[in-house]
Design an enzyme around this catalytic site. Structure first.
Site, PDB file in Angstrom:
ATOM      1  N   HIS A 182       0.820  -1.223   0.000  1.00 43.48           N
ATOM      2  CA  HIS A 182       0.000   0.000   0.000  1.00 43.48           C
ATOM      3  C   HIS A 182       0.851   1.269   0.000  1.00 43.48           C
ATOM      4  O   HIS A 182       0.330   2.360  -0.194  1.00 43.48           O
ATOM      5  CB  HIS A 182      -0.949  -0.008   1.202  1.00 43.48           C
ATOM      6  N   ASP A 226       3.364   9.601  -1.153  1.00 45.69           N
ATOM      7  CA  ASP A 226       2.201   8.843  -0.685  1.00 45.69           C
ATOM      8  C   ASP A 226       1.943   7.721  -1.680  1.00 45.69           C
ATOM      9  O   ASP A 226       1.949   7.961  -2.897  1.00 45.69           O
ATOM     10  CB  ASP A 226       0.984   9.782  -0.648  1.00 45.69           C
TER      11      ASP A 226
HETATM   12  C1  GDG Z   1      -2.067   3.980   3.128  1.00 47.12           C
HETATM   13  C2  GDG Z   1      -1.072   4.635   2.176  1.00 47.12           C
HETATM   14  C3  GDG Z   1      -2.768   4.495   0.359  1.00 47.12           C
HETATM   15  C4  GDG Z   1      -8.797  10.242   7.539  1.00 47.12           C
HETATM   16  N1  GDG Z   1      -9.260  11.047   8.495  1.00 47.12           N
HETATM   17  C5  GDG Z   1     -10.514  10.628   8.769  1.00 47.12           C
HETATM   18  C6  GDG Z   1     -10.811   9.554   7.967  1.00 47.12           C
HETATM   19  N2  GDG Z   1      -9.710   9.320   7.207  1.00 47.12           N
HETATM   20  C7  GDG Z   1      -9.610   8.279   6.200  1.00 47.12           C
HETATM   21  C8  GDG Z   1      -9.693   8.877   4.817  1.00 47.12           C
HETATM   22  C9  GDG Z   1      -9.033   7.809   3.965  1.00 47.12           C
HETATM   23  C10 GDG Z   1      -8.030   7.202   4.935  1.00 47.12           C
HETATM   24  O1  GDG Z   1      -8.360   7.643   6.232  1.00 47.12           O
HETATM   25  C11 GDG Z   1      -6.623   7.675   4.644  1.00 47.12           C
HETATM   26  O2  GDG Z   1      -6.164   7.021   3.493  1.00 47.12           O
HETATM   27  P1  GDG Z   1      -4.932   7.537   2.646  1.00 47.12           P
HETATM   28  O3  GDG Z   1      -4.901   6.789   1.397  1.00 47.12           O
HETATM   29  O4  GDG Z   1      -5.108   8.993   2.412  1.00 47.12           O
HETATM   30  O5  GDG Z   1      -3.634   7.351   3.536  1.00 47.12           O
HETATM   31  P2  GDG Z   1      -2.979   6.239   4.539  1.00 47.12           P
HETATM   32  O6  GDG Z   1      -3.738   6.090   5.780  1.00 47.12           O
HETATM   33  O7  GDG Z   1      -1.587   6.690   4.722  1.00 47.12           O
HETATM   34  O8  GDG Z   1      -3.030   4.858   3.739  1.00 47.12           O
HETATM   35  C12 GDG Z   1      -1.814   5.410   1.115  1.00 47.12           C
HETATM   36  C13 GDG Z   1      -3.635   3.729   1.322  1.00 47.12           C
HETATM   37  O9  GDG Z   1      -2.860   3.067   2.318  1.00 47.12           O
HETATM   38  C14 GDG Z   1      -4.481   2.686   0.610  1.00 47.12           C
HETATM   39  O10 GDG Z   1      -3.660   1.824  -0.113  1.00 47.12           O
HETATM   40  O11 GDG Z   1      -3.596   5.303  -0.448  1.00 47.12           O
HETATM   41  O12 GDG Z   1      -0.895   5.975   0.209  1.00 47.12           O
HETATM   42  O13 GDG Z   1      -0.188   5.481   2.889  1.00 47.12           O
HETATM   43  O14 GDG Z   1      -9.956   6.845   3.590  1.00 47.12           O
HETATM   44  O15 GDG Z   1     -11.057   9.120   4.512  1.00 47.12           O
HETATM   45  N3  GDG Z   1     -12.001   8.927   8.008  1.00 47.12           N
HETATM   46  C15 GDG Z   1     -12.932   9.386   8.878  1.00 47.12           C
HETATM   47  N4  GDG Z   1     -12.683  10.409   9.719  1.00 47.12           N
HETATM   48  C16 GDG Z   1     -11.509  11.058   9.689  1.00 47.12           C
HETATM   49  O16 GDG Z   1     -11.310  11.990  10.483  1.00 47.12           O
HETATM   50  N5  GDG Z   1     -14.135   8.790   8.918  1.00 47.12           N
END
Ligand code: GDG
Length: 725
Positions: free
Chosen positions: A160, A365
């Site tokens: 990921h 990212d």
């Molecule tokens: C890893 C990789 C890759 C965030 N704040 C709240 C909330 N979130 C949710 C978002 C999103 C998730 O968290 C974050 O996903 P990301 O993809 O932006 O980043 P990572 O956590 O670092 O994830 C990344 C991912 O894995 C998938 O393969 O894209 O690059 O680092 O879904 O919505 N959700 C809620 N409240 C919040 O305050 N409900």
């Protein structure tokens, strides 16, 4: 119906007094599959549960309610495996931040241990031929461990995070073990083709394993590699946007921010997400424009709070936020709203819909789902996405306002432009991105990966066309008659080594030779590309027929001297070829020329692999043009380019020597192209065996020199050793 076991570091649940399921993207992505297939999810329970009774109760409840299989890991192991190895050593390196990376030998021990616990549990649970899908950097050793325990399983691995360039990955003290661990998988997926490219290059440089765009060939185990850009569960978002809670929150926010432009940022509080730089850009923007009508909402969910680097980051962000607010706030207007907590899903969707601009500016990212979530929550298409070029998502969303997150001035300008864009312009750019996400959503992503995993060809343990022979089983005809063995050495009886002198016969191999030497009715030929001196030194005293330099020199068992198999062949071409090969070795650091009686070899095993490979191709073309009328053959083999006389090869030797011998059956064994000429000699009652993968004319194949040795040892069961002394 193929069963699937999904494996991640943590199960998607929070365990307190009750069990609360969490509904991440992965859960939704797999929902469709779960409806029609046997499904299980294996992962850490997520917190310390010490009492065996409580563990049993939880395991039962998780299994019956969700189909989950929890692993209970001690607090001490979690600190070393998860907080230490995974999050403090691997995570920063995978994100190009070696200065954040810390290493501790004990962490790796715990990482191995926990990966092994995963492997043992899955090996126990999995049905025959099941699919196992392993997620992320916490479990890099698991594919190999599991493959060893259960070779029947189809093992998929998805990373990921980014896979960084070789120059970064090589900093990790356990880089080799980690790569070997991953290569136990049948299918490895990445978000982007860039990460896949880095992975191939790292595997080549650290393990010396060549690959094609979609496969890494291995000893009897090919690994398929592919690009699967993760997406979001679009249905879940669209559905939420029809809910009463969502409408209520949206209304509430619209009132609260009436007359303001809203810029949003959402992420875990993580140093990869680029929050400090973004704040600097905002500061520059406010300084330049003096705008009082813009509000910046930062939702920074707490993350990995026990890791010191994350504590320091929080302090830095808080400091920057208060400086901006101190300098630019006025009565009734606070520019930056820093929310260091999670908001619920309907509020999150409402905030996305409300925001005029989303700033998604990570330093690096893997993908970044927030960018995609923002777009899906903009059904009217009226919004602007400012997106870091270093997020995987930037590859898929070129209509976003793409920025370099290190260039704060550029980000400030992008922000200004975003706020000044006309509605038509905003819609024109957002619509194609939103369409793409609606088409390629999380379900598609998971479906594609699982379908490819299910389609992996497990019969690759082969030389194409050849049947795998079980080293424990030597065909019954072994028991009959007189035998002649024609055996290649390097790569057939002994592993190939980077440094050729290191491939000397092991103690075990000497024992095998010794036993073969005392089998009546067995004649052994060792045929090698090596020089006479090596063969004298390593194989003297067994009474074998020795053939050096691919068939040029022959030394019968009864003699200590070597003679050409075919005397007087034309070797005049050597001088011209030598000239060219020396030029190539001058201009390719690490390469060298080896001179043999009937051949010349340019070795590039120690050269930089890609440069060496490229020069080798050039050399082959040049030689082909130059030597087209000469009695030579050009052979581009494993890290070598060899020019040798057409009058000499191992097959010619077989033709020359066989008539003078008495035997009923022959066994021909070899591993590369030079051995194929021998395989043509195999008749009805003979055996031809290719060692390792690849196309071959041999009838059988085995996976490795060790397997070949086992097979020969098995032969000796039918032909007991008789010692005369
Ligand atoms: C890893 C990789 C890759 C965030 N704040 C709240 C909330 N979130 C949710 C978002 C999103 C998730 O968290 C974050 O996903 P990301 O993809 O932006 O980043 P990572 O956590 O670092 O994830 C990344 C991912 O894995 C998938 O393969 O894209 O690059 O680092 O879904 O919505 N959700 C809620 N409240 C919040 O305050 N409900």
């Amino acid at each position: 119906m193929v069963a699937l076991i999904n494996v991640s570091n943590r199960l998607p649940v929070t365990i307190a007094n009750t069990i609360k399921p969490s509904s991440g993207g992965l859960v939704s992505a797999l929902e469709g599959y779960r409806k029609t297939h046997d499904f299980m999810w294996v992962g850490w329970s997520g917190g310390p549960v010490d009492s065996p009774r409580r563990q049993r109760e939880l395991a039962e409840e998780l299994k019956s309610r969700f189909g989950y299989h929890p692993l209970f890991i001690s607090q001490q192991d979690i600190e070393a495996y998860y907080t230490g190895f995974s999050n403090s050593s691997l995570w920063p390196l995978l994100h190009y931040l070696p200065s954040y990376s810390r290493f501790d030998h004990n962490w790796f021990e715990a990482y191995k241990k926990v990966n092994f616990v995963f492997a043992e549990n899955i090996a126990e649970l999995a049905e025959k031929d099941a699919l196992v899908w392993v997620h992320d950097y916490h479990l890099m050793l698991l594919p190999r461990l599991l493959h060893e325990l259960r070779p029947d399983l189809r093992i998929g691995y998805f990373l990921h995070t980014p896979f960084p360039s070789y120059e970064i990955f090589r900093c990790h003290p356990n880089r080799q073990e980690l790569l070997e661990g991953l290569l136990g998988a049948d299918l490895i997926g990445f978000h982007t083709s860039g990460y896949l490219r880095h992975f191939r290059s790292t595997v080549l440089r650290l393990l010396g394993r060549e690959s094609r765009i979609n496969t890494i060939a291995g000893k009897g185990h090919d690994v398929t590699i592919g690009v699967y850009p993760i997406s979001i569960p679009t249905d879940k978002f669209l559905q939420k946007m029809t809910s009463a809670a969502y409408s209520r929150h949206l209304e509430e926010y619209r009132r609260a921010y009436a007359g303001k432009k809203v810029v949003i940022g959402v992420e875990r509080l993580d140093y990869t997400k680029g929050v400090p730089r973004r704040l600097e850009a905002i500061e520059a923007f406010l300084k330049r424009t003096g705008r009082k009508d813009v509000v910046f909402i930062f939702i920074n969910v707490p993350s990995r709070e026990s890791v010191p680097a994350y504590q320091a980051l929080r302090r830095e962000i808080e400091h920057k936020v208060s400086r901006i607010n101190g300098n630019f706030a006025s009565i009734g207007n606070i520019p930056v709203h820093f929310i260091h907590q999670s908001v619920n899903f309907s509020r999150l969707c409402a905030l996305y819909t409300l925001a005029d601009v989303a700033m998604v500016t990570p330093l690096v990212d893997g993908m970044n789902l927030v960018a995609k979530e923002y777009l899906i929550c903009k059904p009217d298409g009226d919004g602007v996405l400012i997106l870091s070029e270093f997020a995987g998502a930037a590859q898929e969303l070129p209509q976003a306002s793409i920025v370099n997150p290190y260039d704060t001035a550029q980000m400030a300008r992008a922000l200004e432009n975003a706020l000044n864009r006309t509605p038509e312009e905003r819609q024109k750019r957002l619509a194609p991105m939103r369409r793409r996400i609606l088409r390629y959503n999380a379900q598609r992503w998971a479906g594609d990966f699982i379908a490819d995993l299910a389609g992996v060809d497990k019969s690759v343990e082969k030389g194409a066309g050849a049947r795998t022979i079980d080293p424990q089983y030597f065909p019954p005809l072994a028991a009959e008659g007189r035998w002649a063995f024609f055996l290649d050495y390097d790569g057939t009886l002994s592993d190939l080594r980077k440094n050729p002198p290191d491939a000397y016969p092991s103690r075990r191999l000497h024992d095998l030779f010794d036993r073969m030497a005392h089998v009546p009715n067995l004649t052994v030929f060792l045929l090698s590309g090596r020089m006479r001196e090596d063969m004298d030194q390593w194989f003297d005293g067994y009474g074998f027929h020795l053939i050096a330099e691919h068939g040029y020199y022959y030394r019968p068992p009864t003699s200590e001297t070597w003679a050409p198999v075919i005397p007087g062949i034309d070797l005049e071409w050597k001088e011209r070829v030598l000239d060219i090969l020396l030029q190539y070795s001058d201009t390719t650091p690490g390469s060298f020329v080896e001179q043999k009686a009937a051949s010349l070899v340019w070795h590039y095993v120690n050269a930089e692999p890609e440069f060496g490979g490229w020069k080798a191709q050039q050399l082959v073309v040049e030689l082909q043009e130059m030597l087209s009328n000469l009695p030579v053959r050009i052979h581009h083999g494993r890290k070598i380019v060899e020019v040798h006389s057409i009058f000499i090869n191992k097959g010619v030797v077989c033709s020359q020597l066989k008539p003078s011998l008495l035997f009923d059956h022959a066994l021909y064994a070899g591993d590369d192209e030079t051995d194929e000429t021998m395989f043509d000699h195999a008749g009805e009652g003979d055996l031809s065996i290719k060692v390792g993968p690849g196309d071959t004319a041999a009838r059988y194949c085995v996976s490795s020199p060790q397997a070949m040795q086992q097979l020969l040892a098995r032969f000796l069961v039918y032909h007991p050793v008789r010692r005369t002394e």
